[in-house]
Design an enzyme around this catalytic site. Structure first.
Site, PDB file in Angstrom:
ATOM      1  N   ARG A   1      -4.460  37.270  70.699  1.00  0.00           N
ATOM      2  CA  ARG A   1      -5.482  38.209  71.197  1.00  0.00           C
ATOM      3  C   ARG A   1      -5.508  39.446  70.324  1.00  0.00           C
ATOM      4  O   ARG A   1      -6.562  39.932  69.936  1.00  0.00           O
ATOM      5  CB  ARG A   1      -5.167  38.620  72.642  1.00  0.00           C
ATOM      6  CG  ARG A   1      -5.268  37.510  73.658  1.00  0.00           C
ATOM      7  CD  ARG A   1      -4.661  37.931  74.972  1.00  0.00           C
ATOM      8  NE  ARG A   1      -3.305  38.459  74.795  1.00  0.00           N
ATOM      9  CZ  ARG A   1      -2.481  38.775  75.767  1.00  0.00           C
ATOM     10  NH1 ARG A   1      -2.873  38.633  77.016  1.00  0.00           N
ATOM     11  NH2 ARG A   1      -1.281  39.234  75.518  1.00  0.00           N
TER      12      ARG A   1
ATOM     13  N   CYS B   1      16.110  28.999  76.279  1.00  0.00           N
ATOM     14  CA  CYS B   1      17.139  29.022  75.225  1.00  0.00           C
ATOM     15  C   CYS B   1      18.556  28.983  75.811  1.00  0.00           C
ATOM     16  O   CYS B   1      19.364  28.120  75.449  1.00  0.00           O
ATOM     17  CB  CYS B   1      16.935  30.243  74.334  1.00  0.00           C
ATOM     18  SG  CYS B   1      16.593  31.767  75.227  1.00  0.00           S
TER      19      CYS B   1
ATOM     20  N   TYR C   1       7.411  35.799  68.610  1.00  0.00           N
ATOM     21  CA  TYR C   1       8.542  35.247  67.853  1.00  0.00           C
ATOM     22  C   TYR C   1       8.585  33.716  67.935  1.00  0.00           C
ATOM     23  O   TYR C   1       8.838  33.037  66.945  1.00  0.00           O
ATOM     24  CB  TYR C   1       9.860  35.827  68.360  1.00  0.00           C
ATOM     25  CG  TYR C   1      10.117  37.252  67.930  1.00  0.00           C
ATOM     26  CD1 TYR C   1       9.602  37.741  66.731  1.00  0.00           C
ATOM     27  CD2 TYR C   1      10.893  38.101  68.708  1.00  0.00           C
ATOM     28  CE1 TYR C   1       9.860  39.048  66.329  1.00  0.00           C
ATOM     29  CE2 TYR C   1      11.143  39.403  68.312  1.00  0.00           C
ATOM     30  CZ  TYR C   1      10.626  39.863  67.129  1.00  0.00           C
ATOM     31  OH  TYR C   1      10.882  41.155  66.741  1.00  0.00           O
TER      32      TYR C   1
HETATM   33  N1  LIG Z   1      12.311  34.411  72.287  1.00  0.00           N
HETATM   34  C1  LIG Z   1      13.060  33.357  72.602  1.00  0.00           C
HETATM   35  O1  LIG Z   1      14.209  33.212  72.137  1.00  0.00           O
HETATM   36  C2  LIG Z   1      12.509  32.296  73.516  1.00  0.00           C
HETATM   37  C3  LIG Z   1      13.206  31.098  73.607  1.00  0.00           C
HETATM   38  C4  LIG Z   1      12.700  30.082  74.443  1.00  0.00           C
HETATM   39  C5  LIG Z   1      11.545  30.303  75.165  1.00  0.00           C
HETATM   40  N2  LIG Z   1      10.914  31.500  75.078  1.00  0.00           N
HETATM   41  C6  LIG Z   1       9.683  31.671  75.838  1.00  0.00           C
HETATM   42  O2  LIG Z   1       8.584  31.487  74.950  1.00  0.00           O
HETATM   43  C7  LIG Z   1       7.511  32.358  75.321  1.00  0.00           C
HETATM   44  C8  LIG Z   1       7.157  33.234  74.124  1.00  0.00           C
HETATM   45  O3  LIG Z   1       8.303  33.998  73.797  1.00  0.00           O
HETATM   46  P1  LIG Z   1       8.308  35.062  72.632  1.00  0.00           P
HETATM   47  O4  LIG Z   1       9.691  35.542  72.528  1.00  0.00           O
HETATM   48  O5  LIG Z   1       7.622  34.510  71.449  1.00  0.00           O
HETATM   49  O6  LIG Z   1       7.385  36.179  73.294  1.00  0.00           O
HETATM   50  P2  LIG Z   1       6.548  37.295  72.532  1.00  0.00           P
HETATM   51  O7  LIG Z   1       7.224  37.586  71.243  1.00  0.00           O
HETATM   52  O8  LIG Z   1       6.330  38.374  73.517  1.00  0.00           O
HETATM   53  O9  LIG Z   1       5.166  36.587  72.203  1.00  0.00           O
HETATM   54  C9  LIG Z   1       4.226  36.136  73.142  1.00  0.00           C
HETATM   55  C10 LIG Z   1       2.877  36.210  72.461  1.00  0.00           C
HETATM   56  O10 LIG Z   1       1.851  35.629  73.278  1.00  0.00           O
HETATM   57  C11 LIG Z   1       0.633  36.223  72.847  1.00  0.00           C
HETATM   58  N3  LIG Z   1      -0.399  35.978  73.860  1.00  0.00           N
HETATM   59  C12 LIG Z   1      -0.342  36.269  75.182  1.00  0.00           C
HETATM   60  N4  LIG Z   1      -1.462  35.816  75.793  1.00  0.00           N
HETATM   61  C13 LIG Z   1      -2.229  35.229  74.839  1.00  0.00           C
HETATM   62  C14 LIG Z   1      -3.490  34.545  74.845  1.00  0.00           C
HETATM   63  N5  LIG Z   1      -4.175  34.393  75.972  1.00  0.00           N
HETATM   64  N6  LIG Z   1      -3.957  34.045  73.669  1.00  0.00           N
HETATM   65  C15 LIG Z   1      -3.264  34.181  72.525  1.00  0.00           C
HETATM   66  N7  LIG Z   1      -2.077  34.834  72.453  1.00  0.00           N
HETATM   67  C16 LIG Z   1      -1.556  35.328  73.601  1.00  0.00           C
HETATM   68  C17 LIG Z   1       0.965  37.658  72.597  1.00  0.00           C
HETATM   69  O11 LIG Z   1       0.252  38.096  71.463  1.00  0.00           O
HETATM   70  P3  LIG Z   1      -1.165  38.794  71.584  1.00  0.00           P
HETATM   71  O12 LIG Z   1      -0.977  39.983  72.448  1.00  0.00           O
HETATM   72  O13 LIG Z   1      -1.537  39.076  70.194  1.00  0.00           O
HETATM   73  O14 LIG Z   1      -2.066  37.776  72.190  1.00  0.00           O
HETATM   74  C18 LIG Z   1       2.431  37.633  72.189  1.00  0.00           C
HETATM   75  O15 LIG Z   1       2.597  37.872  70.811  1.00  0.00           O
HETATM   76  C19 LIG Z   1       7.991  33.177  76.528  1.00  0.00           C
HETATM   77  O16 LIG Z   1       7.490  32.603  77.701  1.00  0.00           O
HETATM   78  C20 LIG Z   1       9.510  33.046  76.452  1.00  0.00           C
HETATM   79  O17 LIG Z   1      10.131  33.150  77.710  1.00  0.00           O
HETATM   80  C21 LIG Z   1      11.354  32.491  74.254  1.00  0.00           C
END
Ligand SMILES: NC(=O)c1ccc[n+]([C@@H]2O[C@H](COP(=O)([O-])OP(=O)(O)OC[C@H]3O[C@@H](n4cnc5c(N)ncnc54)[C@H](OP(=O)(O)O)[C@@H]3O)[C@@H](O)[C@H]2O)c1
Length: 345
Positions: free
Chosen positions: A36, A151, A13
């Site tokens: 990935r 956030c 996201y």
């Molecule tokens: N959601 C929020 O509101 C928010 C706000 C602020 C901060 N954050 C932080 O931002 C980060 C991401 O959050 P998110 O909500 O976007 O999490 P998410 O939806 O779970 O997405 C994380 C993505 O990282 C990818 N990934 C993991 N290892 C990888 C690698 N080695 N190479 C390429 N892709 C890789 C995964 O996709 P693949 O499996 O396809 O690789 C997954 O889609 C987290 O640490 C979270 O705590 C989130």
């Protein structure tokens, strides 16, 4: 300036939000998006809102490969993953690395371990600057490694910052509600639709992880190493956004402190903080990089209340990270970020 940018973890996201902003950014010429699980898949198949904007596909590059030749690398990975890939990213030599996970947000390692356990890569922590863009502004210029705030932590700190110089003796309570996109793209028992829609519940009671970064800043700003603040985190029945209300008793005796005045002064020339005349509404912030804040106090000056509305994926993640990129590179702070939201939504 035509920047080459890599987004590592672009299928999530936060990654999707970064792509939306970067594809429209006037100074960005090329965006490499890695995943990935989605390598070779069109970006628009995973992030449907991007389909009209680009025919590009996810790259299956390693973080190091994607970072080679990049001006800016965004890490949008699950917690703990950034620590695993940071060394290879730095070795590839990009000009700027911005991590959106919690890995490098807390430089006090004792505080970090209280909330997250032992840090896996403590040697990398001092390299990062905590990038609360609306407070630090141009102090971010020239920094080469940034840790984007969480956030909830963004909303909480924007409420706390102007209060730090008012000599509070009480502990602020920060009651916040987040939408389900805060939990990432993979459904979990407490985040999938039947559990979340039409429901409301507290979680991480007496110890939400974002308290670590909130406490670190609050102690730094107030000059009190023992200062405390409590985040009361809740899951709400909506997709996007964080609504947070701070409540604190103000010091008695003498001249009452001026809470609205402190906010007006702190954010006088900050382009993405808007002080509202009444309590903001969540949907007015959704889709934007703006923090809508209303700060008020009782007529006797003994009690303050501050309401903050932000979009967790924009102000609380991708938008703030792009703002930090602009500030670090000396670009106009608002470049690529001035879009308004949609209402009703
Ligand atoms: N959601 C929020 O509101 C928010 C706000 C602020 C901060 N954050 C932080 O931002 C980060 C991401 O959050 P998110 O909500 O976007 O999490 P998410 O939806 O779970 O997405 C994380 C993505 O990282 C990818 N990934 C993991 N290892 C990888 C690698 N080695 N190479 C390429 N892709 C890789 C995964 O996709 P693949 O499996 O396809 O690789 C997954 O889609 C987290 O640490 C979270 O705590 C989130």
């Amino acid at each position: 300036m035509t920047l080459r940018v890599a987004v590592i973890g672009a299928a999530g996201y936060v990654g999707g939000e970064l792509l939306r902003l970067l594809l429209a950014h006037p100074e960005v010429g090329e965006v490499v998006a890695t995943s990935r699980s989605q390598a070779g898949v069109p970006l628009g198949d995973v992030h449907p809102a991007l389909a009209p904007l680009t025919d590009a596909r996810f790259a299956g590059l390693t973080p190091g490969e994607a970072s080679a030749g990049a001006d800016v690398v965004f890490l949008a990975l699950e917690h703990g993953e950034s620590s695993k890939v940071a060394d290879e990213v730095f070795t590839a030599g990009p000009g700027l690395v911005i991590d959106l996970a919690a890995d490098f947000r807390v430089s006090d390692l004792a505080l970090y371990s209280r909330f997250y356990g032992q840090h896996p890569s403590p040697h990398l922590v001092p390299r990062f600057t905590y990038a609360l863009a609306d407070v630090l502004g141009h102090e971010l210029k020239g920094k080469t490694a940034l840790a984007a705030p969480g956030c909830f932590a963004t909303a909480a700190q924007l409420a706390l910052y102007p209060l730090a110089r008012l000599g509070l003796t009480d502990t602020p309570a920060l009651f916040g509600i987040t939408g389900s996109s805060g939990s990432g793209v993979h459904p979990k028992p407490t985040t999938h639709h039947p559990a979340r829609a039409h429901n409301l519940f507290a979680y991480s009671v007496l110890g939400h992880r974002h308290e670590a970064e909130i406490l670190q800043r609050w102690r730094e700003w107030s000059g009190d190493a023992g200062a405390h603040a409590r985040l009361l985190a809740h899951s709400g029945p909506f997709v996007r956004g964080i609504y947070l209300t701070l409540h604190v008793m103000l010091p008695g005796g003498g001249t009452p402190v001026d809470v609205p005045g402190a906010f007006a002064k702190a954010y006088a020339d900050r382009p993405f903080v808007r002080l509202t005349k009444a309590a903001p509404e969540l949907t007015h912030a959704v889709g934007t990089n703006y923090a809508l804040i209303h700060a008020t106090q009782t007529p006797d000056g003994r009690e303050a209340q501050v309401m903050v509305a932000v979009d967790n994926l924009v102000k609380g993640a991708g938008g703030q990270a792009v703002q930090a990129m602009n500030l670090s590179l000396g670009l106009p702070e608002e470049a690529g970020l001035k879009g308004g939201g949609i209402f009703p939504c």
